[in-house]
Design an enzyme around this catalytic site. Sequence first.
Site, PDB file in Angstrom:
ATOM      1  N   SER A   1       0.844  -1.197   0.000  1.00  0.00           N
ATOM      2  CA  SER A   1       0.000   0.000   0.000  1.00  0.00           C
ATOM      3  C   SER A   1       0.878   1.246   0.000  1.00  0.00           C
ATOM      4  O   SER A   1       1.667   1.432  -0.916  1.00  0.00           O
ATOM      5  CB  SER A   1      -0.948  -0.028   1.205  1.00  0.00           C
ATOM      6  OG  SER A   1      -1.843   1.057   1.162  1.00  0.00           O
TER       7      SER A   1
ATOM      8  N   HIS B   1      -2.655  -1.117  -3.352  1.00  0.00           N
ATOM      9  CA  HIS B   1      -3.756  -0.180  -3.133  1.00  0.00           C
ATOM     10  C   HIS B   1      -3.490   1.059  -3.987  1.00  0.00           C
ATOM     11  O   HIS B   1      -2.577   1.825  -3.705  1.00  0.00           O
ATOM     12  CB  HIS B   1      -3.841   0.226  -1.660  1.00  0.00           C
ATOM     13  CG  HIS B   1      -4.167  -0.915  -0.748  1.00  0.00           C
ATOM     14  ND1 HIS B   1      -3.944  -0.854   0.618  1.00  0.00           N
ATOM     15  CD2 HIS B   1      -4.690  -2.142  -0.979  1.00  0.00           C
ATOM     16  CE1 HIS B   1      -4.334  -1.998   1.169  1.00  0.00           C
ATOM     17  NE2 HIS B   1      -4.785  -2.791   0.214  1.00  0.00           N
TER      18      HIS B   1
ATOM     19  N   ASP C   1      -4.244  -4.966   6.047  1.00  0.00           N
ATOM     20  CA  ASP C   1      -4.651  -5.769   4.893  1.00  0.00           C
ATOM     21  C   ASP C   1      -3.542  -6.750   4.512  1.00  0.00           C
ATOM     22  O   ASP C   1      -2.390  -6.359   4.341  1.00  0.00           O
ATOM     23  CB  ASP C   1      -4.973  -4.856   3.704  1.00  0.00           C
ATOM     24  CG  ASP C   1      -5.640  -5.607   2.559  1.00  0.00           C
ATOM     25  OD1 ASP C   1      -6.241  -6.670   2.815  1.00  0.00           O
ATOM     26  OD2 ASP C   1      -5.566  -5.122   1.415  1.00  0.00           O
TER      27      ASP C   1
END
Length: 354
Positions: free
Chosen positions: A172, A199, A298
């Site tokens: 991310s 992401h 995540d």
Amino acid sequence: MSKIRVLIVDDSALMRKYLREILEQDPEIEVIAVARNGREAVEKALELSPDVITMDINMPEMDGLTAIQYIMLHRPTPIIVISSLTQKGALTTFEALELGAVDYVAKPDGTVSLKIKEVAEEILQKVKAVAKSRGVVRLKARKERPFVQEVPKTRPVSPDTSFKKLILIGVSTGGPKALMEIIPRLPGNLDASVVIIQHMPEKFTASFAARLNNYSELYVKEAEDGESLERGKVLVARGGINLKLERKLGINVVRVRYTPLPRETIYWPSVDVAFRSALTVIEPHRIIAVLLTGMGDDGAQAMVEIKQKGGYTIAESEETAVVWGMPREAIERGGASEILPVYQIADRIVELVR
């Protein structure tokens, strides 16, 4: 506790006003100065030593790219680029990240200054996250580049859907720079297929995959629905939707499927969703899962599940992570077979594939 000192750089007075309002609503943040162009940004960065800089790109006198390059050379500072949600905006954003910026916030479509408040929470989260970063200066201090020239490359003539290992990479905040440290270092004859879950906004992922492809021996592209996983190919998940892997009964080909489910997913694409789906299509001992820099958790639980079932998992160390959130969660839950700085991960992947 001292406040996070932020320098705002933007040629629009309205944008500077809105950014100041967004940042100063958080009691942990203090805007110490604003700059109208890159020249002022450099002067104030050297004079005031801010903890974080928000940087516009298109400005008079000196643009943001030139300012980033100078600041990272003379006073390395976490820089967040405020970019346009367009293909051109994506290209300049990735150039800024290569020059040393740690992350970006994509401004919504429409009247930019009026809509900037739609991403207020993202701006606040990223400013607070990168302010604590230990990886920004250390990565910039590494003298060697992960690549030296663009590698002209097209899709392999004869796709090979058989491969020894499946490499899954979840990332991310700080991801583009981390991936540039890994993917270009992987050899073109690697007996593996690679899937990247980053992401990133939908309009950015194709441009990012194309840029990564320019510097890599492996073939890198944005994954298409129904596309097969192949030896020597790197697929980047499209932004804004979840990617799952599937294999039909009796057919030894793994394919990509995009799905809006599960709806409760916080991130799109979700690392957890993609990683877990891999366990349903390939033997766990053939999986190498890597969790890199990023906020939140995540991918952490999926790393635990992959490791428990016999897969090998690597978490990025705090030493190089721009934001040590996702990998830290994986480590704390017992989901990391190994913890490595980002610049050692490519070599380790090659060893594991052998």
